[in-house]
Design a protein around this motif. Structure first.
Motif, PDB file in Angstrom:
ATOM      1  N   LYS A   1      20.503  -5.840  46.570  1.00 27.74           N
ATOM      2  CA  LYS A   1      21.626  -6.260  47.414  1.00 27.74           C
ATOM      3  C   LYS A   1      21.490  -5.530  48.748  1.00 27.74           C
ATOM      4  CE  LYS A   1      25.725  -7.076  46.088  1.00 27.74           C
ATOM      5  NZ  LYS A   1      27.134  -6.933  45.608  1.00 27.74           N
TER       6      LYS A   1
ATOM      7  N   SER B   1      28.185 -11.186  56.467  1.00 24.44           N
ATOM      8  CA  SER B   1      28.089 -12.614  56.150  1.00 24.44           C
ATOM      9  C   SER B   1      26.839 -12.847  55.326  1.00 24.44           C
ATOM     10  CB  SER B   1      28.010 -13.447  57.441  1.00 24.44           C
ATOM     11  OG  SER B   1      29.119 -13.195  58.276  1.00 24.44           O
ATOM     12  N   LEU B   2      26.930 -13.722  54.337  1.00 25.64           N
ATOM     13  CA  LEU B   2      25.788 -14.016  53.473  1.00 25.64           C
ATOM     14  C   LEU B   2      24.750 -14.816  54.251  1.00 25.64           C
ATOM     15  CD1 LEU B   2      24.728 -13.713  50.539  1.00 25.64           C
ATOM     16  CD2 LEU B   2      25.712 -15.975  50.078  1.00 25.64           C
TER      17      LEU B   2
ATOM     18  N   ARG C   1      21.335 -15.239  52.831  1.00 31.68           N
ATOM     19  CA  ARG C   1      20.694 -15.909  51.700  1.00 31.68           C
ATOM     20  C   ARG C   1      20.976 -15.051  50.472  1.00 31.68           C
ATOM     21  NH1 ARG C   1      14.253 -16.084  52.183  1.00 31.68           N
ATOM     22  NH2 ARG C   1      14.878 -17.796  53.548  1.00 31.68           N
ATOM     23  N   PRO C   2      20.642 -15.477  49.271  1.00 31.53           N
ATOM     24  CA  PRO C   2      20.961 -14.662  48.095  1.00 31.53           C
ATOM     25  C   PRO C   2      20.470 -13.218  48.242  1.00 31.53           C
ATOM     26  CG  PRO C   2      20.205 -16.820  47.395  1.00 31.53           C
ATOM     27  CD  PRO C   2      20.046 -16.764  48.897  1.00 31.53           C
ATOM     28  N   ASN C   3      21.373 -12.275  47.962  1.00 32.13           N
ATOM     29  CA  ASN C   3      21.121 -10.818  48.016  1.00 32.13           C
ATOM     30  C   ASN C   3      21.031 -10.259  49.435  1.00 32.13           C
ATOM     31  OD1 ASN C   3      21.017 -10.357  45.207  1.00 32.13           O
ATOM     32  ND2 ASN C   3      18.879 -11.036  45.138  1.00 32.13           N
TER      33      ASN C   3
ATOM     34  N   TRP D   1      22.856  -9.883  53.300  1.00 33.82           N
ATOM     35  CA  TRP D   1      24.003 -10.036  54.198  1.00 33.82           C
ATOM     36  C   TRP D   1      23.640  -9.464  55.574  1.00 33.82           C
ATOM     37  CZ3 TRP D   1      24.266  -9.377  49.078  1.00 33.82           C
ATOM     38  CH2 TRP D   1      25.197 -10.127  48.344  1.00 33.82           C
TER      39      TRP D   1
ATOM     40  N   TYR E   1      26.238  -2.149  48.373  1.00 35.65           N
ATOM     41  CA  TYR E   1      24.867  -2.590  48.611  1.00 35.65           C
ATOM     42  C   TYR E   1      23.886  -1.527  48.133  1.00 35.65           C
ATOM     43  CZ  TYR E   1      27.415  -5.768  51.658  1.00 35.65           C
ATOM     44  OH  TYR E   1      28.308  -6.690  52.138  1.00 35.65           O
TER      45      TYR E   1
END
Length: 395
Positions: free
Chosen positions: A31, A56-57, A59-61, A63, A125
């Protein structure tokens, strides 16, 4: 949490390297948050996505966030800002001017540290990648825990106690004359609370198993000089560098005569980077034919930088401070690569050793074994400043 700070002279490509590093960490399942603390943000442009103060996301994992100093100020420094605004308005400034001037120079740097500390404490994270300001501003940010602590211990804490004690007595006389109130306890407590957070963060920044700086440079004379100075100053603050990224190297397949002299110069500077930063590992990144903008371009950069590697590893462990016990004296050794001895000024006061290099200063609290001893000379050997401490009564 693993903390990786990307820094370098403005325009060398550190934002792209930070974003690509974040992509690789996320790909490995960590993360990851990439946080820009540079006032001239370009992280959103690098990802080619909208980013804001809050993560803000991407993509997966993964930010991304860009520090908004105004929002951070309102959330953490609101009482102080309101008081400074009140003082300025009493001196005749209108509301807008007073509000703008209430944001003191350097506040964005302080809030960058506070934001780092908050993410570290929350532990949401696993990897925090800081796309920091250009080298000079980043070094001031890293020096804040050390320099701020010196002022807080000597000046602010006594003033804070006196202000709280005298306010009830002085306030009735002060307000009618000045037109504004003396600062209350909330206002006086805020700077010291900041200092306590920053002091705790210093322990994270100087732990080279958790925090590393990665210097991004280009094969150009002025950029290399700046990077070498930055490496020395980072060591002064006991912050370890574990890698150098040499960016924008013209590929061998480029044979246009226009680039012939440029390539020859780059070849010399590439060797200089490897020689001068040894034993730090150096990763070379070519000058791409397209902009490093958007996830597709960053994917290519990610593969060039890391391939199958894990970017969270510590590529090189620097030991920036050592204390050695010799037969009749102690030796304090500071790793200051590329810093000539004649540029270093030393002065001992009580249990602190004041070290000044140009406009950078560190007040190093000495270990107990050295605090009662006197410095007896200094030499520069293999990038280490070696300071001899001895008991003058036994010498």
């Amino acid at each position: 949490m693993r903390v990786i700070l990307m820094t370098g002279k403005g325009g060398v490509g550190k934002t792209s390297v930070a974003a690509a590093t974040g992509l690789r960490c996320a790909q490995l399942g960590y993360k990851t948050l990439v946080l820009s603390t540079d006032p001239a943000h370009s992280l959103a442009d690098s990802f080619d996505l909208e980013l804001s103060h809050e993560p803000s996301l991407v993509r997966p994992n993964l930010w991304g966030a860009e520090l908004d100093a105004l929002m951070e100020l309102e959330g953490n420094w609101g009482a102080v800002k309101r008081y400074i605004t009140q003082v300025l308005q009493a001196r005749g400034l209108d509301g807008v001017q007073a509000e703008e001037l209430a944001i003191l120079p350097g506040m964005d740097e302080i809030f960058g540290l506070v934001r780092m500390k908050r993410h570290y404490d929350e532990g949401e994270y696993e990897v925090l990648i800081i796309d920091s300001a250009p080298t000079g501003t980043a070094l001031r940010l890293l020096s804040l825990p050390e320099v701020g602590g010196w002022y807080m211990r000597r000046f602010y804490k006594p003033l804070q106690g006196m202000s709280v004690a005298l306010r009830p007595l002085v306030e009735p006389l002060f307000r009618p004359i000045a037109g504004f109130s003396l600062p209350d306890k909330e206002v006086m407590d805020a700077p010291y609370e900041f200092y306590e957070q920053i002091e705790e963060l210093e322990k994270v920044l100087t732990d080279n198993s958790k925090t590393s700086v990665r210097l991004v440079t280009n094969p150009e004379k002025m950029v290399i000089k700046e990077s070498l100075r930055a490496h020395g100053y980072l060591s002064l603050y006991n912050v370890a560098t574990d890698m150098v990224v040499a960016n924008r190297i013209i590929p061998d397949y480029v044979n246009d005569p226009f680039f012939e002299r440029w390539k020859a110069n780059q070849q010399l500077y590439r060797q200089e980077i490897h020689d001068n930063f040894h034993p730090l590992p150096v990763k070379e990144v070519p000058l791409y034919s397209e902009e490093m903008c958007g996830l597709a371009a960053l994917e290519r950069l990610k593969e060039t930088l890391y391939g199958s590697e894990d970017p969270t590893q510590v590529y090189y462990k620097e030991n920036t401070i050592k204390v050695l016990h010799q037969e009749n004296y102690y030796s304090l050794e500071l790793y200051l690569p590329g810093i000539p001895k004649e540029q270093i000024q030393l002065n001992k006061t009580g249990d602190e050793l004041n070290i000044r290099i140009g406009n950078h200063r560190r007040n190093l609290v000495l270990p107990q074994a050295l605090a009662a001893l006197q410095p007896g000379g200094a030499t520069m050997e293999e990038d280490y400043l070696k300071i001899k401490f001895a008991d003058v009564s036994k010498v």
